[in-house]
Design a protein around this motif. Structure first.
Motif, PDB file in Angstrom:
ATOM      1  N   GLY A  73       0.782  -1.223   0.000  1.00  0.00           N
ATOM      2  CA  GLY A  73       0.000   0.000   0.000  1.00  0.00           C
ATOM      3  C   GLY A  73       0.811   1.270   0.000  1.00  0.00           C
ATOM      4  N   GLN A  74       0.088   2.384  -0.013  1.00  0.00           N
ATOM      5  CA  GLN A  74       0.689   3.707   0.047  1.00  0.00           C
ATOM      6  C   GLN A  74       1.287   3.945   1.442  1.00  0.00           C
ATOM      7  OE1 GLN A  74       0.899   5.609  -2.623  1.00  0.00           O
ATOM      8  NE2 GLN A  74      -0.291   4.191  -3.878  1.00  0.00           N
ATOM      9  N   PRO A  75       2.289   4.824   1.552  1.00  0.00           N
ATOM     10  CA  PRO A  75       2.927   5.066   2.856  1.00  0.00           C
ATOM     11  C   PRO A  75       1.964   5.509   3.950  1.00  0.00           C
ATOM     12  CG  PRO A  75       4.284   5.963   1.098  1.00  0.00           C
ATOM     13  CD  PRO A  75       2.990   5.532   0.453  1.00  0.00           C
ATOM     14  N   ASP A  76       0.850   6.182   3.564  1.00  0.00           N
ATOM     15  CA  ASP A  76      -0.025   6.721   4.600  1.00  0.00           C
ATOM     16  C   ASP A  76      -0.883   5.663   5.289  1.00  0.00           C
ATOM     17  OD1 ASP A  76      -1.742   6.228   2.510  1.00  0.00           O
ATOM     18  OD2 ASP A  76      -2.581   8.245   2.412  1.00  0.00           O
ATOM     19  N   ILE A  77      -0.817   4.384   4.873  1.00  0.00           N
ATOM     20  CA  ILE A  77      -1.533   3.365   5.633  1.00  0.00           C
ATOM     21  C   ILE A  77      -0.742   2.966   6.879  1.00  0.00           C
ATOM     22  CG2 ILE A  77      -2.625   2.502   3.528  1.00  0.00           C
ATOM     23  CD1 ILE A  77      -0.910  -0.051   3.836  1.00  0.00           C
ATOM     24  N   GLY A  78       0.520   3.380   6.948  1.00  0.00           N
ATOM     25  CA  GLY A  78       1.317   3.154   8.142  1.00  0.00           C
ATOM     26  C   GLY A  78       2.130   1.872   8.097  1.00  0.00           C
ATOM     27  N   SER A  79       3.220   1.879   8.831  1.00  0.00           N
ATOM     28  CA  SER A  79       4.114   0.724   8.879  1.00  0.00           C
ATOM     29  C   SER A  79       3.490  -0.412   9.669  1.00  0.00           C
ATOM     30  CB  SER A  79       5.443   1.116   9.518  1.00  0.00           C
ATOM     31  OG  SER A  79       6.073   2.158   8.801  1.00  0.00           O
ATOM     32  N   GLY A  80       3.872  -1.630   9.325  1.00  0.00           N
ATOM     33  CA  GLY A  80       3.385  -2.799  10.037  1.00  0.00           C
ATOM     34  C   GLY A  80       4.145  -4.030   9.597  1.00  0.00           C
ATOM     35  N   PRO A  81       3.972  -5.136  10.298  1.00  0.00           N
ATOM     36  CA  PRO A  81       4.773  -6.334  10.022  1.00  0.00           C
ATOM     37  C   PRO A  81       4.478  -6.997   8.690  1.00  0.00           C
ATOM     38  CG  PRO A  81       3.055  -6.806  11.638  1.00  0.00           C
ATOM     39  CD  PRO A  81       3.080  -5.315  11.461  1.00  0.00           C
ATOM     40  N   LEU A  82       3.245  -6.845   8.172  1.00  0.00           N
ATOM     41  CA  LEU A  82       2.850  -7.478   6.922  1.00  0.00           C
ATOM     42  C   LEU A  82       2.922  -6.530   5.734  1.00  0.00           C
ATOM     43  CD1 LEU A  82      -0.338  -9.387   8.154  1.00  0.00           C
ATOM     44  CD2 LEU A  82       1.988 -10.284   7.958  1.00  0.00           C
ATOM     45  N   HIS A  83       3.374  -5.290   5.955  1.00  0.00           N
ATOM     46  CA  HIS A  83       3.246  -4.242   4.952  1.00  0.00           C
ATOM     47  C   HIS A  83       4.461  -4.095   4.043  1.00  0.00           C
ATOM     48  CE1 HIS A  83      -0.032  -1.882   7.350  1.00  0.00           C
ATOM     49  NE2 HIS A  83      -0.389  -3.106   7.018  1.00  0.00           N
ATOM     50  N   LEU A  84       4.166  -3.813   2.788  1.00  0.00           N
ATOM     51  CA  LEU A  84       5.143  -3.329   1.818  1.00  0.00           C
ATOM     52  C   LEU A  84       4.637  -1.978   1.361  1.00  0.00           C
ATOM     53  CD1 LEU A  84       7.576  -3.650  -0.115  1.00  0.00           C
ATOM     54  CD2 LEU A  84       6.026  -4.796  -1.719  1.00  0.00           C
ATOM     55  N   LEU A  85       5.363  -0.913   1.699  1.00  0.00           N
ATOM     56  CA  LEU A  85       4.892   0.447   1.456  1.00  0.00           C
ATOM     57  C   LEU A  85       5.720   1.156   0.390  1.00  0.00           C
ATOM     58  CD1 LEU A  85       4.379   1.670   5.152  1.00  0.00           C
ATOM     59  CD2 LEU A  85       2.737   0.504   3.648  1.00  0.00           C
ATOM     60  N   GLY A  86       5.052   1.937  -0.426  1.00  0.00           N
ATOM     61  CA  GLY A  86       5.721   2.738  -1.436  1.00  0.00           C
ATOM     62  C   GLY A  86       4.689   3.555  -2.199  1.00  0.00           C
ATOM     63  N   LYS A  87       5.147   4.475  -2.996  1.00  0.00           N
ATOM     64  CA  LYS A  87       4.236   5.301  -3.791  1.00  0.00           C
ATOM     65  C   LYS A  87       3.881   4.552  -5.076  1.00  0.00           C
ATOM     66  CE  LYS A  87       5.834   9.672  -1.838  1.00  0.00           C
ATOM     67  NZ  LYS A  87       6.440  11.012  -2.094  1.00  0.00           N
ATOM     68  N   PHE A  88       3.085   3.507  -4.880  1.00  0.00           N
ATOM     69  CA  PHE A  88       2.732   2.628  -5.983  1.00  0.00           C
ATOM     70  C   PHE A  88       1.533   3.169  -6.767  1.00  0.00           C
ATOM     71  CE2 PHE A  88       4.116  -0.397  -2.514  1.00  0.00           C
ATOM     72  CZ  PHE A  88       5.390  -0.600  -3.021  1.00  0.00           C
ATOM     73  N   ARG A  89       1.468   2.803  -8.039  1.00  0.00           N
ATOM     74  CA  ARG A  89       0.301   3.085  -8.865  1.00  0.00           C
ATOM     75  C   ARG A  89      -0.556   1.818  -8.871  1.00  0.00           C
ATOM     76  NH1 ARG A  89       2.245   5.710 -14.446  1.00  0.00           N
ATOM     77  NH2 ARG A  89      -0.023   5.983 -14.603  1.00  0.00           N
ATOM     78  N   LEU A  90      -1.677   1.857  -8.160  1.00  0.00           N
ATOM     79  CA  LEU A  90      -2.473   0.658  -7.932  1.00  0.00           C
ATOM     80  C   LEU A  90      -3.754   0.624  -8.753  1.00  0.00           C
ATOM     81  CD1 LEU A  90      -2.226   0.557  -4.023  1.00  0.00           C
ATOM     82  CD2 LEU A  90      -0.689  -0.492  -5.689  1.00  0.00           C
ATOM     83  N   SER A  91      -4.054   1.690  -9.474  1.00  0.00           N
ATOM     84  CA  SER A  91      -5.366   1.831 -10.108  1.00  0.00           C
ATOM     85  C   SER A  91      -5.649   0.750 -11.148  1.00  0.00           C
ATOM     86  CB  SER A  91      -5.509   3.219 -10.741  1.00  0.00           C
ATOM     87  OG  SER A  91      -4.487   3.438 -11.696  1.00  0.00           O
ATOM     88  N   ARG A  92      -4.621   0.201 -11.780  1.00  0.00           N
ATOM     89  CA  ARG A  92      -4.845  -0.776 -12.846  1.00  0.00           C
ATOM     90  C   ARG A  92      -4.845  -2.215 -12.343  1.00  0.00           C
ATOM     91  NH1 ARG A  92      -1.157   1.580 -17.894  1.00  0.00           N
ATOM     92  NH2 ARG A  92      -2.134   3.651 -17.973  1.00  0.00           N
ATOM     93  N   LEU A  93      -4.647  -2.419 -11.054  1.00  0.00           N
ATOM     94  CA  LEU A  93      -4.594  -3.771 -10.516  1.00  0.00           C
ATOM     95  C   LEU A  93      -5.985  -4.253 -10.143  1.00  0.00           C
ATOM     96  CD1 LEU A  93      -1.409  -3.482  -8.280  1.00  0.00           C
ATOM     97  CD2 LEU A  93      -1.601  -4.109 -10.699  1.00  0.00           C
ATOM     98  N   ALA A  94      -6.140  -5.571 -10.065  1.00  0.00           N
ATOM     99  CA  ALA A  94      -7.449  -6.145  -9.754  1.00  0.00           C
ATOM    100  C   ALA A  94      -7.270  -7.454  -8.999  1.00  0.00           C
ATOM    101  CB  ALA A  94      -8.236  -6.394 -11.042  1.00  0.00           C
ATOM    102  N   THR A  95      -8.302  -7.819  -8.274  1.00  0.00           N
ATOM    103  CA  THR A  95      -8.303  -9.106  -7.584  1.00  0.00           C
ATOM    104  C   THR A  95      -8.108 -10.225  -8.597  1.00  0.00           C
ATOM    105  OG1 THR A  95      -9.805  -8.238  -5.898  1.00  0.00           O
ATOM    106  CG2 THR A  95      -9.669 -10.624  -6.113  1.00  0.00           C
ATOM    107  N   GLY A  96      -7.239 -11.152  -8.254  1.00  0.00           N
ATOM    108  CA  GLY A  96      -6.935 -12.259  -9.153  1.00  0.00           C
ATOM    109  C   GLY A  96      -5.669 -12.071  -9.953  1.00  0.00           C
TER     110      GLY A  96
END
Length: 313
Positions: A73-96
């Motif tokens: 996710g985006q950095p503003d979701i906050g750090s956590g043990p399961l997280h990979l954070l970065g300024k990603f472009r996620l709009s074109r992604l989909a479940t599956g």
């Protein structure tokens, strides 16, 4: 894959340069090199790991890699043990969409998303020096803001030490589980307490239900206090009921059983334990940004444990 010294915030001081051959091919969007990975996500992001996107949200998505869960996710979701954070472009992604790790890069839907060789590593900050008096000071300071608007919604009011008379329907439904939790923490467990505790799991709406968040916060606080035997005993009594909740919440509960949760939760627990009252409002404000009520629900579970700890002395 991830190397370097850690600073006081649990991040690496030095980042490796990205080799030229690691850049995306011409015509394909470049992968993000400025990323942060949580300590459990790191173990999942091994080369040749493969899986798929299983849930999409506006600022993040969850994926499984060889059966292990990560949250990207985006950095503003906050750090956590399961997280990979970065300024990603996620709009074109989909479940599956297919997700895989190759050449120290996370690929999703056939495009490079994150350069893992340059990732900084997040781990929880070290538990500060604390004493019974500093803990009591911190708990006293948290009582005033905890009786205000922070207790609206979720199970936050359970962290106040006593359930208010005008409790919500959700809090009323949680009462048997909350009583069972208190008994388990005190060591006076009855057979019926296990099933009553299980009633908290999956209780409430949301991606991670309020009851799950509360139990997770209790597990993390027990680890912070060094009460690992009690933490493991509590977790053992939860395992038989774990299928009452969804897979994403299960992943966060498993992380909590190891003592790991959102960075904001660790910060709030440490602030109360060390009695740093001047930092309390900032810590509580950060918790409100964790999910809809997840941060406050988890801290309510932590407060139950921290209050019980003062009775042991």
């Amino acid at each position: 894959m991830f190397f370097g010294n850690l600073d006081s915030n649990g991040k690496q001081r030095d980042r490796c340069s990205v080799p030229a051959e690691a850049h995306a091919q011409t015509g394909v969007a470049a992968a993000c090199a400025d990323v942060e990975v949580g300590l459990l996500a790191k173990n999942s992001l091994r080369n040749r790991a493969a899986g798929q996107v299983v849930a999409m949200f506006e600022r993040s998505f969850y994926a499984t890699l060889d059966g292990n869960w990560i949250c990207v996710g985006q950095p503003d979701i906050g750090s956590g043990p399961l997280h990979l954070l970065g300024k990603f472009r996620l709009s074109r992604l989909a479940t599956g969409d297919i997700a895989r790790v190759a050449d120290s890069t996370l690929w999703v839907a056939g495009a490079p998303l994150a350069m893992l060789a340059s990732a900084s590593l997040w781990v929880p900050s070290t538990v500060p020096h604390w004493s019974t008096s500093s803990l009591r000071r911190g708990l006293h300071a948290v009582d005033e803001p905890w009786t205000s608007d922070l207790m609206v919604g979720g199970l936050a009011s359970a962290g106040f030490g006593r359930i208010p008379l005008q409790a919500s329907a959700l809090v009323q439904a949680a009462k048997p589980g909350l009583i069972a939790l208190e008994r388990i923490l005190s060591g006076s467990v009855e057979e019926s307490d296990v099933s009553r505790l299980g009633s908290l799991i999956g209780l409430g709406p949301g991606l991670t239900p309020s009851g799950d968040d509360l139990i997770g916060g209790a597990l993390i606080a027990l680890a912070a206090l060094g009460h690992t035997e009690c933490r493991d005993a509590l977790w053992g009594r939860c395992l038989g009921q774990i299928d009452r909740t969804n897979d994403i919440s299960k992943a966060h509960l498993h992380a909590a059983a190891l003592g790991y949760g959102a960075a904001a939760l660790h910060a709030a627990i440490h602030t109360v334990m060390s009695g740093q009252t001047a930092r309390l409002h900032q810590a509580l404000s950060a918790l409100t940004a964790v999910g809809h009520t997840s941060g406050l629900d988890a801290f309510a579970g932590s407060l139950i444990v921290l209050r019980r700890a003062t009775l042991r002395k």
